[in-house]
Design an enzyme around this catalytic site. Structure first.
Site, PDB file in Angstrom:
ATOM      1  N   LYS A 143       0.825  -1.215   0.000  1.00  0.00           N
ATOM      2  CA  LYS A 143       0.000   0.000   0.000  1.00  0.00           C
ATOM      3  C   LYS A 143       0.857   1.263   0.000  1.00  0.00           C
ATOM      4  CE  LYS A 143      -4.519  -1.505   1.503  1.00  0.00           C
ATOM      5  NZ  LYS A 143      -5.652  -1.343   2.418  1.00  0.00           N
ATOM      6  N   LYS A 188      -3.896 -10.604  -7.163  1.00  0.00           N
ATOM      7  CA  LYS A 188      -5.158 -10.818  -6.464  1.00  0.00           C
ATOM      8  C   LYS A 188      -6.271  -9.964  -7.063  1.00  0.00           C
ATOM      9  CE  LYS A 188      -6.200  -8.576  -2.715  1.00  0.00           C
ATOM     10  NZ  LYS A 188      -6.456  -7.962  -1.411  1.00  0.00           N
ATOM     11  N   LYS A 205     -10.767  -4.889  -4.954  1.00  0.00           N
ATOM     12  CA  LYS A 205     -11.842  -3.897  -5.015  1.00  0.00           C
ATOM     13  C   LYS A 205     -11.391  -2.636  -5.733  1.00  0.00           C
ATOM     14  CE  LYS A 205     -13.365  -4.333  -0.310  1.00  0.00           C
ATOM     15  NZ  LYS A 205     -12.272  -4.077   0.575  1.00  0.00           N
TER      16      LYS A 205
HETATM   17  P1  TYM Z   1     -10.732  -6.433   2.598  1.00  0.00           P
HETATM   18  O1  TYM Z   1     -11.798  -5.413   2.775  1.00  0.00           O
HETATM   19  O2  TYM Z   1      -9.597  -6.117   1.693  1.00  0.00           O
HETATM   20  O3  TYM Z   1     -11.357  -7.793   2.115  1.00  0.00           O
HETATM   21  C1  TYM Z   1     -12.436  -8.387   2.790  1.00  0.00           C
HETATM   22  C2  TYM Z   1     -12.293  -9.891   2.810  1.00  0.00           C
HETATM   23  O4  TYM Z   1     -12.226 -10.405   1.468  1.00  0.00           O
HETATM   24  C3  TYM Z   1     -11.071 -11.203   1.326  1.00  0.00           C
HETATM   25  N1  TYM Z   1     -10.568 -11.042  -0.050  1.00  0.00           N
HETATM   26  C4  TYM Z   1     -10.365 -12.056  -0.890  1.00  0.00           C
HETATM   27  N2  TYM Z   1     -10.522 -13.380  -0.769  1.00  0.00           N
HETATM   28  C5  TYM Z   1     -10.220 -14.147  -1.842  1.00  0.00           C
HETATM   29  N3  TYM Z   1      -9.761 -13.645  -3.026  1.00  0.00           N
HETATM   30  C6  TYM Z   1      -9.585 -12.321  -3.186  1.00  0.00           C
HETATM   31  N4  TYM Z   1      -9.165 -11.833  -4.337  1.00  0.00           N
HETATM   32  C7  TYM Z   1      -9.897 -11.459  -2.098  1.00  0.00           C
HETATM   33  N5  TYM Z   1      -9.846 -10.107  -1.918  1.00  0.00           N
HETATM   34  C8  TYM Z   1     -10.257  -9.879  -0.660  1.00  0.00           C
HETATM   35  C9  TYM Z   1     -10.095 -10.667   2.340  1.00  0.00           C
HETATM   36  O5  TYM Z   1      -9.105 -11.611   2.667  1.00  0.00           O
HETATM   37  C10 TYM Z   1     -11.005 -10.358   3.491  1.00  0.00           C
HETATM   38  O6  TYM Z   1     -11.289 -11.526   4.233  1.00  0.00           O
HETATM   39  N6  TYM Z   1      -8.011  -5.963   6.749  1.00  0.00           N
HETATM   40  C11 TYM Z   1      -9.209  -6.543   6.196  1.00  0.00           C
HETATM   41  C12 TYM Z   1     -10.477  -6.097   6.883  1.00  0.00           C
HETATM   42  C13 TYM Z   1     -10.481  -6.292   8.362  1.00  0.00           C
HETATM   43  C14 TYM Z   1     -10.679  -7.518   9.043  1.00  0.00           C
HETATM   44  C15 TYM Z   1     -10.625  -7.175  10.429  1.00  0.00           C
HETATM   45  C16 TYM Z   1     -10.894  -8.821   8.622  1.00  0.00           C
HETATM   46  C17 TYM Z   1     -10.320  -5.319   9.292  1.00  0.00           C
HETATM   47  N7  TYM Z   1     -10.419  -5.857  10.531  1.00  0.00           N
HETATM   48  C18 TYM Z   1     -10.773  -8.176  11.387  1.00  0.00           C
HETATM   49  C19 TYM Z   1     -11.035  -9.798   9.609  1.00  0.00           C
HETATM   50  C20 TYM Z   1     -10.977  -9.473  10.962  1.00  0.00           C
HETATM   51  C21 TYM Z   1      -9.307  -6.136   4.746  1.00  0.00           C
HETATM   52  O7  TYM Z   1      -8.757  -5.165   4.319  1.00  0.00           O
HETATM   53  O8  TYM Z   1     -10.172  -6.901   4.015  1.00  0.00           O
END
Ligand code: TYM
Length: 332
Positions: A115, A197, A200
């Site tokens: 990032k 990957k 979003k």
């Molecule tokens: P975020 O918002 O980037 O993504 C949300 C969830 O989606 C999963 N994910 C994917 N899984 C498979 N293939 C992909 N291409 C893909 N892109 C995203 C992510 O692994 C995630 O599970 N830091 C976290 C959010 C967060 C969180 C937490 C998660 C904040 N606090 C506490 C669990 C527990 C994040 O940025 O996810």
């Protein structure tokens, strides 16, 4: 444990339009786990501001993600759904945990490095301490299990380290959580760059959004980058076709072997079309439910408010325990 059930916590940032990667890596698993565990699913808006957000868009997306959780099948009568910034204990615990997290360990986080590269104009302190806020999210609810995609594995490891360190100093305070990363769908790759990957923030055709219309979904799959060759077979190094097989398997419920058999002797073009149609079919009912939920703001507000109350009650218990252990005086 809450009412004899183990606890799940997970969250998604409202920082873009959710993709089928978010669905496969998290939402789909949440739905299947929610009855077995006491689950808390959060819209982690505080994490989103580590990257500049347009305020009106952030507000709109927060509602959209809330409605999407419901549309995907998270049941608010069973699970707690809430917005992170509605529960101040997340920020409170994050500060405490900041003081038990080492500069060196945060410097090793690959997401911070990625990032920082992408946002070289805004390498703020929040981006650096992001994993501590994430640890606070999880530890606040004494979560046993955290269902996430593979990209969050390192953040789960640091969460476990922070919990273990704190427990070591002050005696058992936090449950040390386990990650739950599904082998199927834990890492969905971009359709246009299958070595990256699906994300979003990718505005191009590589990311399929849960809310994309049918034609867009099919067009994106038709354009998916595939490797040289023509066989529909999982093979080392064939990232494009492996990813499509993974997506098809996630959305159809068919195994890799069944898929290879089904498409034996058929070409990439036909397979891409079949994957596109299968994904579009699976997302159709979610989109219909989303439209119903998002158009009833009164209902969303009601659920948002009650979810925050439920979460705040649980979070307060942990905060009180932590403040007591570290020596803060209780307000007389
Ligand atoms: P975020 O918002 O980037 O993504 C949300 C969830 O989606 C999963 N994910 C994917 N899984 C498979 N293939 C992909 N291409 C893909 N892109 C995203 C992510 O692994 C995630 O599970 N830091 C976290 C959010 C967060 C969180 C937490 C998660 C904040 N606090 C506490 C669990 C527990 C994040 O940025 O996810």
């Amino acid at each position: 444990m809450i009412n004899g059930k183990k606890i799940i916590f997970s969250g998604i940032q409202p920082s873009g339009n959710l993709t089928i990667g978010n669905y496969a890596g998290s939402l789909k698993n949440w739905v299947s786990l929610q009855n077995e565990y006491k689950s808390l699913f959060c819209i982690v808006d505080m994490h989103s501001i580590t990257v500049r957000q347009n305020p009106a868009e952030l507000r709109r997306r927060t509602y959209e993600v809330f409605a999407l959780y419901l549309a995907c099948g998270i049941n608010p009568d069973v699970s707690t759904i809430f917005v992170q910034s509605h529960v101040p204990a997340h920020a409170e615990l994050a500060w405490v945990l900041d003081c038990y997290t080492m500069f060196g360990e945060l410097s090793r986080m690959t997401q911070f490095k990625d990032k920082s590269e992408k946002n070289s104009q805004n390498i703020n302190a929040g981006l650096f301490t992001y994993p501590v806020l994430m640890a606070a999210d999880i530890l606040l609810y004494q979560a046993d299990l955290v269902p996430v995609g593979e990209d969050q594995k390192q953040h789960l490891e640091i969460t476990r380290d922070i919990a273990g360190r704190f427990n070591g100093i002050y005696s058992e305070t936090f449950t040390v959580p386990e990650p739950f990363i599904s082998k199927l769908g834990g890492k969905i790759m971009s359709l246009s760059e299958p070595d990256k990957k699906m994300s979003k923030s990718d505005m191009g055709d590589g990311s399929v959004r849960i809310l994309d219309d049918r034609d867009t979904i099919i067009r994106k799959f038709r354009r998916a980058v595939t490797d040289s060759g023509s066989e529909i077979k999982v093979e080392e190094g064939k990232d494009g076709i492996n990813n499509l097989i993974m997506i098809y398997s996630t959305f159809s419920g068919k195994t890799k072997d069944e898929i290879e058999k089904e498409f034996e002797g058929r070409g990439y073009g036909e397979f891409k079309m079949a994957v596109g149609e299968c994904v579009a079919d699976a997302l159709e009912p979610i989109k219909a439910k989303f439209n119903t939920y998002i158009s009833d703001k009164t209902q969303l507000d009601k659920l948002m408010s009650s979810g925050a109350d439920q979460a705040a009650y649980l979070a307060r218990k942990t905060i009180s325990k932590v403040y007591r252990k570290i020596g803060f005086v209780q307000k007389p």
